[in-house]
Design a protein around this motif. Structure first.
Motif, mmCIF file in Angstrom:
data_model
loop_
_atom_site.group_PDB
_atom_site.id
_atom_site.type_symbol
_atom_site.label_atom_id
_atom_site.label_comp_id
_atom_site.label_asym_id
_atom_site.label_seq_id
_atom_site.Cartn_x
_atom_site.Cartn_y
_atom_site.Cartn_z
ATOM 1 N N TYR A 40 3.671 -5.738 39.134
ATOM 2 C CA TYR A 40 2.517 -6.174 39.862
ATOM 3 C C TYR A 40 1.254 -6.328 39.171
ATOM 4 N N TYR A 41 0.823 -5.063 38.791
ATOM 5 C CA TYR A 41 -0.417 -4.963 38.119
ATOM 6 C C TYR A 41 -0.704 -5.793 37.084
ATOM 7 N N TYR A 42 0.402 -5.910 36.047
ATOM 8 C CA TYR A 42 0.470 -6.735 35.154
ATOM 9 C C TYR A 42 0.256 -8.349 35.225
ATOM 10 N N LEU A 43 1.245 -8.374 36.331
ATOM 11 C CA LEU A 43 0.862 -9.912 36.617
ATOM 12 C C LEU A 43 -0.448 -10.484 37.094
ATOM 13 N N LYS A 44 -1.181 -9.249 37.791
ATOM 14 C CA LYS A 44 -2.496 -9.664 38.218
ATOM 15 C C LYS A 44 -3.349 -9.827 36.970
ATOM 16 N N ILE A 45 -3.311 -8.824 35.880
ATOM 17 C CA ILE A 45 -4.380 -8.985 34.933
ATOM 18 C C ILE A 45 -4.051 -9.786 33.992
ATOM 19 N N THR A 46 -2.881 -10.410 33.727
ATOM 20 C CA THR A 46 -2.672 -11.612 32.789
ATOM 21 C C THR A 46 -2.903 -12.878 33.544
ATOM 22 N N ASN A 47 -2.957 -12.924 34.815
ATOM 23 C CA ASN A 47 -3.208 -14.432 35.335
ATOM 24 C C ASN A 47 -4.399 -14.380 36.363
ATOM 25 N N PRO A 48 -5.742 -13.721 35.640
ATOM 26 C CA PRO A 48 -6.838 -13.634 36.443
ATOM 27 C C PRO A 48 -7.413 -14.702 37.073
ATOM 28 N N ASP A 49 -7.090 -15.965 36.870
ATOM 29 C CA ASP A 49 -7.490 -17.101 37.421
ATOM 30 C C ASP A 49 -6.649 -17.672 38.502
ATOM 31 N N SER A 50 -5.484 -17.063 38.685
ATOM 32 C CA SER A 50 -4.389 -17.527 39.636
ATOM 33 C C SER A 50 -4.538 -17.100 40.997
ATOM 34 N N ASP A 51 -4.101 -17.553 42.034
ATOM 35 C CA ASP A 51 -4.031 -16.877 43.190
ATOM 36 C C ASP A 51 -2.590 -16.543 43.688
ATOM 37 N N ILE A 52 -2.360 -15.151 43.324
ATOM 38 C CA ILE A 52 -0.833 -14.657 43.158
ATOM 39 C C ILE A 52 -0.287 -14.859 44.533
ATOM 40 N N SER A 53 -1.286 -14.608 45.520
ATOM 41 C CA SER A 53 -0.586 -14.570 47.108
ATOM 42 C C SER A 53 -0.136 -15.765 47.294
ATOM 43 N N LYS A 54 -0.130 -16.956 46.381
ATOM 44 C CA LYS A 54 0.370 -18.373 46.810
ATOM 45 C C LYS A 54 1.835 -18.460 46.253
ATOM 46 N N ILE A 55 2.230 -17.558 45.401
ATOM 47 C CA ILE A 55 3.767 -17.298 44.812
ATOM 48 C C ILE A 55 4.390 -16.158 45.441
ATOM 49 N N GLN A 56 3.629 -15.216 45.845
ATOM 50 C CA GLN A 56 4.326 -13.908 45.836
ATOM 51 C C GLN A 56 5.026 -14.008 47.254
ATOM 52 N N ASP A 57 4.884 -14.814 48.089
ATOM 53 C CA ASP A 57 5.825 -14.919 49.304
ATOM 54 C C ASP A 57 6.948 -15.629 49.294
ATOM 55 N N SER A 58 7.087 -16.456 48.021
ATOM 56 C CA SER A 58 8.262 -17.267 47.829
ATOM 57 C C SER A 58 9.567 -16.284 47.936
ATOM 58 N N ASP A 59 10.566 -16.870 48.206
ATOM 59 C CA ASP A 59 11.858 -16.201 47.963
ATOM 60 C C ASP A 59 12.293 -15.987 46.741
ATOM 61 N N GLU A 60 11.890 -17.170 45.881
ATOM 62 C CA GLU A 60 12.467 -17.193 44.590
ATOM 63 C C GLU A 60 11.675 -16.074 43.709
ATOM 64 N N PHE A 61 10.354 -15.796 44.038
ATOM 65 C CA PHE A 61 9.456 -14.928 43.185
ATOM 66 C C PHE A 61 10.064 -13.559 43.751
ATOM 67 N N PHE A 62 9.975 -13.324 45.276
ATOM 68 C CA PHE A 62 10.346 -12.254 45.656
ATOM 69 C C PHE A 62 11.891 -11.312 45.148
ATOM 70 N N ALA A 63 12.730 -12.395 45.022
ATOM 71 C CA ALA A 63 14.107 -11.810 44.604
ATOM 72 C C ALA A 63 13.849 -11.569 42.942
ATOM 73 N N SER A 64 13.160 -12.346 42.376
ATOM 74 C CA SER A 64 13.109 -12.117 40.618
ATOM 75 C C SER A 64 12.237 -10.871 40.579
ATOM 76 N N PHE A 65 11.225 -10.605 41.379
ATOM 77 C CA PHE A 65 10.338 -9.360 41.302
ATOM 78 C C PHE A 65 10.988 -8.136 41.633
ATOM 79 N N VAL A 66 12.012 -8.377 42.364
ATOM 80 C CA VAL A 66 12.844 -6.848 42.937
ATOM 81 C C VAL A 66 13.828 -6.830 41.779
ATOM 82 N N SER A 67 14.217 -7.996 41.413
ATOM 83 C CA SER A 67 15.487 -7.813 40.728
ATOM 84 C C SER A 67 15.014 -7.257 39.274
ATOM 85 N N LYS A 68 13.731 -7.499 38.855
ATOM 86 C CA LYS A 68 13.315 -7.120 37.476
ATOM 87 C C LYS A 68 12.760 -5.672 37.586
ATOM 88 N N SER A 69 12.384 -5.238 38.578
ATOM 89 C CA SER A 69 12.025 -3.773 39.153
ATOM 90 C C SER A 69 13.424 -3.030 39.037
#
Length: 348
Positions: A40-69
């Motif tokens: 998550y930290y790397y996602l934030k620092i590599t997308n400084p101008d994006s509002d991560i909160s808009k995508i982090q609650d989507s089911d697709e993002f959540f599943a991908s995030f958990v799967s990667k970890s």
């Protein structure tokens, strides 16, 4: 992040329950949390101008995030490729030298650094002992040829330091001057005027030595050797082997340096090397470099530290230095035996 951790933990537990025979061990919560947090930290620092909160609650993002970890946890912690190792950090050749190097680095850490005009010797000693630490870690991780090629850098550094310590202030000032020439050559000075001024001085010096423009890079890097008394009589050249190494009195390492250079430049030796041989050979070279650096450190810095620190250093030295010498002797015999066995096989 907490939601991701709970989901990942539940998935891991389910995997463990369904496939207990697949060498899956119960999950380490702290390590899993680290993978999740830094993902998550790397996602934030590599997308400084994006509002991560808009995508982090989507089911697709959540599943991908958990799967990667989880993928990274299992692959890097349980399925990671590991080099064949001949040593670990607990073995005395590693642990004894590590104790000594860590002690010295702790003492050097109390000194001012990164001010070349005043701290050049301290900075070079600090870098040298840190390189020793790095080489030991490479050996512990089964990267013997990389460790040996890294020793090449250590040896270059120790030779320079040896010359500076031997010839003193004049050589140190000359080395600092050529550092500035190097900065000008790389365009690192503050202004074009300063750069032009340095090149004017540089060209004047080269002319007085009857050097051509093609010699500029070599002179920038090694011209400080002219500060050594009887430079011409010693027949020193503007290179490492016939210049710095020779001036340091360490020309007997030229063959080892050449071998290390071959590996550093990806010769077949790097690919088809005898891991055990290069482990012992690297270890011996590192020990010998350490003995020389420790001598410089001891001669210079034990005169400037407090009486209490000097006593602590004396106790540490009395406890471990003889063991280091003993280890070096035993490993030297081991290397000689390996060379003898190799020669016997060739003759057979």
């Amino acid at each position: 992040l907490y939601k991701s951790y709970v989901e990942a933990s539940e998935c891991a537990q389910e995997l463990y329950t369904l496939s207990p025979s697949d060498n899956l061990t119960p999950i380490n919560p702290f390590v899993l949390i680290c993978y999740i947090v830094y993902e998550y930290y790397y996602l934030k620092i590599t997308n400084p101008d994006s509002d991560i909160s808009k995508i982090q609650d989507s089911d697709e993002f959540f599943a991908s995030f958990v799967s990667k970890s989880l993928d990274k946890y299992y692959t890097n912690e349980h399925l990671a490729f590991k080099n064949v190792k001949y040593v670990n950090k607990y073995l005395p050749p590693m642990s004894t030298l590590s104790v000594y190097v860590n002690f010295v680095l702790g003492m050097l850490n109390r000194y001012q650094k990164n001010d070349p005009k005043n701290t050049l010797v301290v900075d070079m000693l600090d870098k040298g002992f840190k390189l020793i630490k790095t080489i030991l870690e490479l050996l512990e991780n089964g990267a013997e040829t990389v460790a040996f090629s890294t020793w090449r850098t250590l040896h270059e550094s120790e030779c320079i330091l040896y010359v500076l310590a031997k010839f003193g202030e004049n050589s140190i000032n000359a080395y600092l001057k050529h550092m500035r020439y190097a900065a000008a050559f790389r365009g690192l000075l503050e202004s074009k005027e300063e750069t032009d001024k340095e090149f004017e001085i540089l060209k004047g010096e080269m002319k007085s030595l009857d050097l051509k423009s093609k010699d500029m890079k070599r002179y920038i890097e090694y011209g400080w050797l002219t500060s050594i008394p009887n430079f011409k009589e010693l027949d020193l050249k503007f290179n490492f082997r016939d210049g710095v190494q020779k001036a340091a009195g360490l020309a007997n390492y030229s063959n080892e340096y050449e071998l290390s250079s071959e590996i550093a430049h990806s010769s077949p030796l790097m690919i088809y090397s005898n891991k055990n041989y290069f482990y012992v050979d690297t270890l011996l070279n590192v020990y010998e470099s350490f003995f020389r650096l420790e001598k410089i450190f001891s001669d210079i810095f034990t005169k400037t530290i407090s009486e209490e620190e000097a006593k602590s250093y004396a106790v540490m030295r009395k406890t471990y230095f003889q063991q280091l010498i003993f280890i070096h002797e035993k490993e030297s015999i081991r290397l000689k035996n390996m060379k003898r066995e190799s020669q016997n096989k060739k003759s057979d």
